[in-house]
Design a protein around this motif. Sequence first.
Motif, short mmCIF file in Angstrom:
data_model
loop_
_atom_site.label_atom_id
_atom_site.label_comp_id
_atom_site.label_asym_id
_atom_site.label_seq_id
_atom_site.Cartn_x
_atom_site.Cartn_y
_atom_site.Cartn_z
N GLN A 221 0.79 -1.11 0.07
CA GLN A 221 -0.14 -0.13 -0.14
C GLN A 221 1.01 1.29 0.02
N SER A 222 2.26 1.01 0.21
CA SER A 222 3.19 2.15 0.22
C SER A 222 3.41 3.05 -1.05
N LYS A 223 3.79 4.22 -0.91
CA LYS A 223 4.12 5.11 -2.04
C LYS A 223 5.47 4.30 -2.39
N TYR A 224 6.42 3.67 -1.50
CA TYR A 224 7.62 3.42 -1.70
C TYR A 224 7.49 2.44 -2.78
N PHE A 225 6.76 1.03 -2.43
CA PHE A 225 6.68 0.22 -3.43
C PHE A 225 5.73 0.57 -4.76
N LYS A 226 4.81 1.42 -4.42
CA LYS A 226 4.13 1.62 -5.75
C LYS A 226 4.92 2.51 -6.93
N GLU A 227 5.60 3.42 -6.30
CA GLU A 227 6.55 4.22 -7.13
C GLU A 227 7.84 3.39 -7.75
N ILE A 228 8.26 2.59 -6.84
CA ILE A 228 9.51 1.81 -7.49
C ILE A 228 8.95 0.81 -8.53
N ASN A 229 7.76 0.23 -8.12
CA ASN A 229 7.31 -0.78 -9.25
C ASN A 229 6.80 -0.36 -10.43
N ASN A 230 6.27 1.06 -10.23
CA ASN A 230 5.89 1.90 -11.59
C ASN A 230 7.40 2.12 -12.48
N PHE A 231 8.42 2.38 -11.58
CA PHE A 231 9.83 2.99 -12.23
C PHE A 231 10.41 1.59 -13.10
N ILE A 232 10.49 0.58 -12.34
CA ILE A 232 11.30 -0.77 -13.02
C ILE A 232 10.37 -1.40 -14.15
N ASN A 233 9.11 -0.85 -14.45
CA ASN A 233 8.23 -1.55 -15.23
C ASN A 233 7.66 -0.35 -16.02
N SER A 234 8.22 0.83 -16.07
CA SER A 234 7.86 1.93 -17.14
C SER A 234 8.33 1.71 -18.79
N LYS A 235 7.43 2.12 -19.45
CA LYS A 235 7.97 2.04 -20.88
C LYS A 235 9.21 3.09 -21.03
N GLU A 236 9.35 4.24 -20.36
CA GLU A 236 10.28 5.10 -20.54
C GLU A 236 11.71 4.43 -20.17
N LEU A 237 11.69 3.80 -19.15
CA LEU A 237 12.94 2.91 -18.54
C LEU A 237 13.31 2.07 -19.47
N VAL A 238 12.16 0.97 -19.80
CA VAL A 238 12.54 0.01 -20.83
C VAL A 238 13.06 0.33 -22.10
N ASN A 239 12.59 1.17 -22.58
CA ASN A 239 13.09 1.94 -23.99
C ASN A 239 14.53 2.65 -23.89
N TYR A 240 14.59 3.04 -22.62
CA TYR A 240 16.04 3.79 -22.51
C TYR A 240 16.94 2.46 -22.41
N LEU A 241 16.81 1.38 -21.75
CA LEU A 241 17.71 0.35 -21.50
C LEU A 241 17.92 -0.42 -22.73
N GLU A 242 16.65 -0.43 -23.57
CA GLU A 242 16.66 -1.34 -24.76
C GLU A 242 17.53 -0.47 -25.98
N GLU A 243 17.41 0.93 -25.85
CA GLU A 243 18.23 1.95 -26.94
C GLU A 243 19.73 1.73 -26.62
N ASN A 244 20.07 1.64 -25.44
CA ASN A 244 21.44 1.92 -24.94
C ASN A 244 21.99 0.34 -24.57
N ASN A 245 21.15 -0.68 -24.78
CA ASN A 245 21.73 -2.09 -24.60
C ASN A 245 22.29 -2.24 -23.13
N LEU A 246 21.44 -1.83 -22.45
CA LEU A 246 21.80 -1.90 -20.78
C LEU A 246 20.64 -2.94 -20.12
N ILE A 247 21.24 -3.36 -19.07
CA ILE A 247 20.49 -3.95 -17.84
C ILE A 247 20.39 -3.43 -16.93
N LEU A 248 19.22 -3.27 -15.93
CA LEU A 248 19.05 -2.74 -14.70
C LEU A 248 18.90 -3.89 -13.84
N ASP A 249 20.03 -3.97 -12.74
CA ASP A 249 19.92 -5.06 -11.69
C ASP A 249 19.11 -4.27 -10.77
N PHE A 250 18.16 -4.93 -10.05
CA PHE A 250 17.26 -4.50 -9.09
C PHE A 250 17.79 -5.25 -7.73
#
Length: 871
Positions: free
Chosen positions: A707-736
Amino acid sequence: MKYNYNFSIIVPLYNAENTIKETIESVLSQNFNGITFEILLLNDGSVDNTDVICKQYEDGNKIKYFEHENKGVSYTRNRGLDLATGKYILFLDADDLIAEDTLSSVYETFEKYYEYSDVLAYPIYSLIDGEILEHPRTNNYKSEALYDVDGFAFLNQVTMNIVIKNLEEKVYFDETLFQSEDAYFNANMIFRTKKLIICNKGAYLYRTNRYSTVQKYTNPVAIGDKLLELFEKYCDNFMENGVLFPYIQSSILYEINWRFKANSLYPFHLNQKGWKEWEKRFNYILGKISDEVILKQNFMDYYHKIYFIEQKYKDSLSVNNDSKNIYIKNNDIEIIRYDKFTLVFERMDIGKNGIEIFGYIKAPLLNYLKNLALIIYKNDKEFIKITEFSLAADSRYKSKQITNIFYSFNVSIPIDDEGQYKFAIAYNGLEYLTNHYFMDSVIFKKYLNQQYIVINNKYISYYSNSFCINIVPISKLSYAKNYLMSQKNLIYKGFKSIALFKTIMELLPEKEIWLYNDRINVFDNAYLQFKHDFYKKDGIDRYYITYENEDFEDKFTNEEKKYLVKYNSLKHKALVYKASMILTSFQNVYEYCPFSNIAINLLYEKMNYKVVYLQHGILHAHTPWIYSKDKTKIDYFLTSSNYEKEMLINNYNYLSENIINLLMPRFDNISATTKENKILFAPSWRISLTNGIKNLAWQLDEEKFMQSKYFKEINNFINSKELVNYLEENNLILDFNLHPIFKGYSHCFQINSTRVKMVKDTEEISKYRAFITDFSSFVFDFVKLNIPVLFFIPDYKEFLSGNHIYNRLELDLNETFGPVIMEQTELVNALKSLSYSEFSIADKYKNNYNNFFNKIENPKEALYKKLIEVK
């Protein structure tokens, strides 16, 4: 009005599938004694299986089920009030229970006082993990009686352990209130007659370890203006001739008090304009609460009462004194007086220079007493006079902010000089008596009420009023007699095992022993230093502390394994008792010392080990209530930078000789490796998203977490299209990588892209191109490697207002190592900027990265040599 039942039991429901069955069964298992009842199950838009369970119980007679879209608990209870056909109405939340004799007991009592009051309260207990414990207000219900709240203002009936008459002219819950609607409803009911019936039988069992509305609206960010609006409603509706009814004053103070203790009263997240407006409204309310109500308030610490009185009057307080008392006044009206000062002794050690004493002076409003002095007389002659004091850590008294000014002192009394050492306080040319309070780390045995110890052929005793220490030399025969008397006293008081332990320890030969201590499954600085020191041929026996269910087989050689000791084993206790030095990565006493507080006190005069705090991360959080010299048993504090050294001296009461300013052992193991196309994201944890610590482990609460903002915002970030597109365009992996305390929440995150990976550990951190965190001390490992850092704190406002152990940092991250970011779009843009610069450190931060740490070759060897020097 016609009644169909003796009771209507109103149960509001929201996502209660895990508890509602037990709640209903607690009603059905009552000792009825002819009592009739209906249970009104009111589903407030649940999205789980609450409806399925309730419909299994529904019979259209005793148990009735209703549902509506989600409108809140107040709307739901109000609907229940309109549906109720019982003579009396009992409120029961869907995760709470009532004891089996509750209905018959409250019915009998209410019938006795029916004509005098509309509301009855009955005992409340806390239900924690299946165990029934006393609630802070349990004592309010010890005696059956009818109370007039004008004469009993401190009953504080603020929770729903009540029964009310089913009135034709109903009192409803205020649906505009987000929290404390129950307290406001109760006040409205009570003030119909100003009478409250107290029943001393039955019990309301309140689950306290849950994600309730109270917990949801604890943080000031979530509350917004609702707390002030509640208080203003009280002021608007319960005032007579400009004076708030004392019972209402006390109810407001009750709410203020628990929030203050929970570090959730003040909205520190507000900007200057917002803070001034909030403070103006709060001070108006505080001004409506009389000094008498504050000073007599139940459940409130005396020094918190003093704090709020000071907040009321600010600069208008004055001090007078005579030979008998200190008087604190407001505009010549006396508020409090006292005739002595308390000396709190936090540590009292037998050291090289005699009795080393760490403590503080405790009395109300000390900051108003100018030219205060602590004088120690030796045989009636002035021996030590202290006139300049530092702020004691306990000035944050039972709080994380400064509540009262207490003054710390550090003195040494020579043990070789016999005589009497008397402690007195001088103010305005007059002296006052002192009494004492001992913490566990003192040589005297407070748990035996024993006012002496015998050590080094000295008989050392104390007495209070004023506090004195007497040192008298004794013969070997007297020494033996007193030792036997002390052992007899231990046995008489029920501490046979400790008496036996002391006897056995006295028979063992003296050896120099060093212990090395990390945490379970954490092999940190102590482990690395142990591996380095183990093979030194210096006559010191060295042991590393391990834990049950810990995987460490591949971390030690066969020779080293002979010197591994299980935490809390008898051998561990014996080694701690005999040790001369404990090297620990974690400073809490229970983490390196297996003895209880009582055992520590009863054994303390013979435990002469020095604690060397190796840290597990650079101290950058503002936590003086944890790390100040007068709050720990740290003798030597290992630092890795001049920043830390200066901070500890200036803000944490350490002396230069307490600080070993070298470099943490683990920084010797950090070296650059070939970079991979990876970024590490490792946020820190939040204490507010746990249920506290038990058996050395933090207890998790998944519902609260999700229910926390901590979880919701972090979960949104690691699943965001903006992030995934950035990682794909730069051939990067995000270790969480979640913080170790939060590893149990890993399954809560549903990761949708192969570009984001949940990892268990990060041993080779040098392979990463960038690091994202919030305020984790892990950041300093990356600074050491010159890896750029971004600080992502989506719950920054909640952090400022108290959702973690601390709510501010000693360092300004934004100015020191990298930008502080609160929105995920901004974070992705910052990552893009790093990619454009090929992950280089921005010019603004380069100097800080390059010069933060001390330049030390072979830090483990340097630390070893320093410890040999000071041992």
